[in-house]
Design a protein around this motif. Structure first.
Motif, mmCIF file in Angstrom:
data_model
loop_
_atom_site.group_PDB
_atom_site.id
_atom_site.type_symbol
_atom_site.label_atom_id
_atom_site.label_comp_id
_atom_site.label_asym_id
_atom_site.label_seq_id
_atom_site.Cartn_x
_atom_site.Cartn_y
_atom_site.Cartn_z
ATOM 1 N N ASP A 47 0.870 -1.178 0.000
ATOM 2 C CA ASP A 47 0.000 0.000 0.000
ATOM 3 C C ASP A 47 0.904 1.225 0.000
ATOM 4 O O ASP A 47 1.514 1.568 1.013
ATOM 5 C CB ASP A 47 -0.895 -0.027 1.245
ATOM 6 N N GLU A 85 2.518 -1.272 4.446
ATOM 7 C CA GLU A 85 2.135 0.127 4.300
ATOM 8 C C GLU A 85 3.389 1.003 4.283
ATOM 9 O O GLU A 85 4.131 1.065 5.265
ATOM 10 C CB GLU A 85 1.196 0.551 5.435
ATOM 11 N N LYS A 86 3.626 1.650 3.160
ATOM 12 C CA LYS A 86 4.795 2.524 3.024
ATOM 13 C C LYS A 86 4.473 3.635 2.031
ATOM 14 O O LYS A 86 4.095 3.369 0.890
ATOM 15 C CB LYS A 86 6.013 1.733 2.559
ATOM 16 N N ASP A 87 4.657 4.856 2.466
ATOM 17 C CA ASP A 87 4.288 6.008 1.647
ATOM 18 C C ASP A 87 5.381 6.324 0.625
ATOM 19 O O ASP A 87 6.144 7.281 0.781
ATOM 20 C CB ASP A 87 4.016 7.216 2.543
ATOM 21 N N LYS A 118 0.128 4.297 -0.372
ATOM 22 C CA LYS A 118 -0.577 5.487 0.110
ATOM 23 C C LYS A 118 -0.944 6.457 -1.016
ATOM 24 O O LYS A 118 -0.892 7.673 -0.856
ATOM 25 C CB LYS A 118 0.249 6.196 1.196
ATOM 26 N N GLU A 145 -8.292 0.525 0.361
ATOM 27 C CA GLU A 145 -7.533 -0.353 1.265
ATOM 28 C C GLU A 145 -8.276 -1.631 1.633
ATOM 29 O O GLU A 145 -7.658 -2.630 2.008
ATOM 30 C CB GLU A 145 -7.164 0.415 2.533
#
Length: 293
Positions: A75, A101-103, A77, A83
């Motif tokens: 993900d 989860e990593k932007d 972001k 999601e």
């Protein structure tokens, strides 16, 4: 009158059988999956990765060896990313999964000028994150959803724009030697995957949530290959087969073949093989013969 539902089921069964056959052949030909492997199936939410997961789960049930599958999604972001879609789908499927989860979206937007394609940097960041997860979690194989058309498109992109005879190998050792990447769909045609995805009604997540411009060069290669496939049925199969039948001595790469050190064989019972450009190979028994074809 024939039952349209029955006809659709027959078509689906044939298609599913063909895809499983292609994937099984690719796995066997390149020894992609071995007993005890922990295979990380990289799931993006697109038709290719959904199909890869579906086929691998099916093969896992009938394979003569035991191996584990874990579906992993990154993900990044991106605004509007749904999601809930992948967790709900994977839970219903009963497949072990993990969402990272990593932007990376913010990083890409900060580095790439507005209007430029972000795919290159995005894919590198994504790859690095997935490799790191694999190393930390005992993953022995990383499965990516590239199919035959992706491989051919990359091949021609490298020829036309990179000056290299290079594509996507069905199996690859990463540069740091820590990960083995496999492409189980390497023998599968994109048009078959599209039909399979439509039959299965996968919950597709669009890949353009980041607002990136389309990769125009790759789209040009895709259009070229589709045109060839329509005008010359079988051509793409032949081109892909050529990737499996490289002849280094018939190219011009001095790193792959020792052209400088070539010498003639001398002896009473020497069979010389003469390769003429654009001709057949002929055997010349102890004679210096030049033959034009």
């Amino acid at each position: 009158m024939s039952d349209p539902n029955q006809k659709a089921r027959i078509q689906f069964n044939k298609l599913q059988k063909r895809l499983r056959h292609y994937v099984g052949d690719a796995i066997a030909d390149y020894n992609m999956i071995e007993a005890g492997d922990k295979v990380m199936v990289c799931l993006s939410g697109g038709k290719d990765s959904y199909t890869m997961l579906d086929v691998l789960v099916g093969l896992q049930k009938t394979a003569p060896i035991d191996f584990d599958i874990i579906a992993v999604n990154l993900d990044q972001k991106q605004p509007g990313f749904p999601e809930h879609v992948l967790p709900e789908y994977l839970q219903a499927l009963g497949v072990p999964y993990h969402i990272i989860e990593k932007d990376t979206y913010s990083v890409v937007k900060r580095v790439i000028p507005e209007g430029k394609t972000t795919c290159g940097l995005c894919s590198r960041l994504r790859r690095g994150t997935l490799y790191g997860y694999a190393e930390a979690n005992g993953i022995t194989k990383i499965a990516l959803g590239h199919h035959r058309d992706d491989i051919l498109e990359t091949f021609f992109l490298n020829i036309f724009y990179g000056g290299k005879l290079k594509a996507m190998p069905p199996k690859l050792l990463s540069d740091d030697k820590k990960n083995i990447i496999i492409r189980p769909l390497a023998y599968c045609r994109e048009k078959d995957i599209e039909r399979f995805s439509a039959f299965k009604n996968f919950p597709i997540i669009p890949c353009n949530l980041c607002g990136s411009q389309e990769n125009l060069q790759r789209n040009a290669m895709k259009a070229m290959l589709k045109g060839w496939d329509k005008q010359f049925p079988g051509r793409l199969e032949t081109i892909f087969t050529s990737l499996q039948n490289a002849a280094p001595s018939q190219l011009a790469d001095r790193q792959l073949f020792d052209f400088v050190g070539l010498t003639r064989g001398i002896g009473d019972d020497v069979n010389e093989t003469v390769q003429l450009c654009g001709s057949k190979t002929i055997d010349v028994n102890g004679l210096n013969v030049l033959t034009q074809f």
